[in-house]
Design a protein around this motif. Sequence first.
Motif, mmCIF file in Angstrom:
data_model
loop_
_atom_site.group_PDB
_atom_site.id
_atom_site.type_symbol
_atom_site.label_atom_id
_atom_site.label_comp_id
_atom_site.label_asym_id
_atom_site.label_seq_id
_atom_site.Cartn_x
_atom_site.Cartn_y
_atom_site.Cartn_z
ATOM 1 N N GLU A 110 28.250 43.959 51.908
ATOM 2 C CA GLU A 110 27.874 42.784 50.785
ATOM 3 C C GLU A 110 29.081 42.197 50.061
ATOM 4 O O GLU A 110 30.215 42.881 49.766
ATOM 5 C CB GLU A 110 27.025 43.458 49.911
ATOM 6 N N HIS A 144 31.140 41.045 47.519
ATOM 7 C CA HIS A 144 31.327 41.618 45.852
ATOM 8 C C HIS A 144 32.700 41.170 45.341
ATOM 9 O O HIS A 144 33.828 41.183 46.028
ATOM 10 C CB HIS A 144 30.887 43.087 45.630
ATOM 11 N N VAL A 157 27.491 48.918 45.815
ATOM 12 C CA VAL A 157 27.395 47.608 46.716
ATOM 13 C C VAL A 157 27.200 48.343 47.974
ATOM 14 O O VAL A 157 27.932 49.173 48.893
ATOM 15 C CB VAL A 157 29.080 47.186 46.578
ATOM 16 N N ILE A 206 27.569 40.639 42.919
ATOM 17 C CA ILE A 206 27.454 41.417 44.259
ATOM 18 C C ILE A 206 26.330 40.445 44.788
ATOM 19 O O ILE A 206 25.186 40.259 44.337
ATOM 20 C CB ILE A 206 26.700 42.878 43.949
ATOM 21 N N SER A 207 26.715 40.108 46.075
ATOM 22 C CA SER A 207 25.453 39.268 46.701
ATOM 23 C C SER A 207 25.345 37.978 45.980
ATOM 24 O O SER A 207 23.927 37.771 45.839
ATOM 25 C CB SER A 207 24.426 40.212 47.335
ATOM 26 N N ARG A 253 34.301 41.790 50.933
ATOM 27 C CA ARG A 253 33.417 42.762 51.947
ATOM 28 C C ARG A 253 34.073 43.456 52.648
ATOM 29 O O ARG A 253 35.077 43.461 53.312
ATOM 30 C CB ARG A 253 32.107 41.932 52.440
#
Length: 113
Positions: A87, A89, A83, A68-69, A50
């Motif tokens: 977050e 990813h 993104v 993603i997340s 992140r």
Amino acid sequence: MTASDNFVRPGEADWTPTEPGVKRRILTYNEQLMVVEVAFEEGAVGALHRHPHIQASYVAEGAFEVTISGRTEVLTKGQSFIVPGDEWHGCRALEAGVLIDTFTPMRAEFLAN
């Protein structure tokens, strides 16, 4: 490298290895925005990470499993993802491919490499 001109000729940029099977080159940037080409060999992984930058990515070639997340999707040529800052990813190349990543603000740490 200094802030880019208004016109970009990718062949003039140097590739930087990042992870096994992954390399990137900065295409253009200023303080607010950076565009980066990232090439992946089949099976290569962009490890979960992140950063505070907002990232939007376009699949120029290949197929990628993008997380993603905690949510994972398969994306192919012509598809994209975004993104939010901070977050978690990452991605895995299901076949050799290229992502065009954009960041705002620009990734100053990429310039040190």
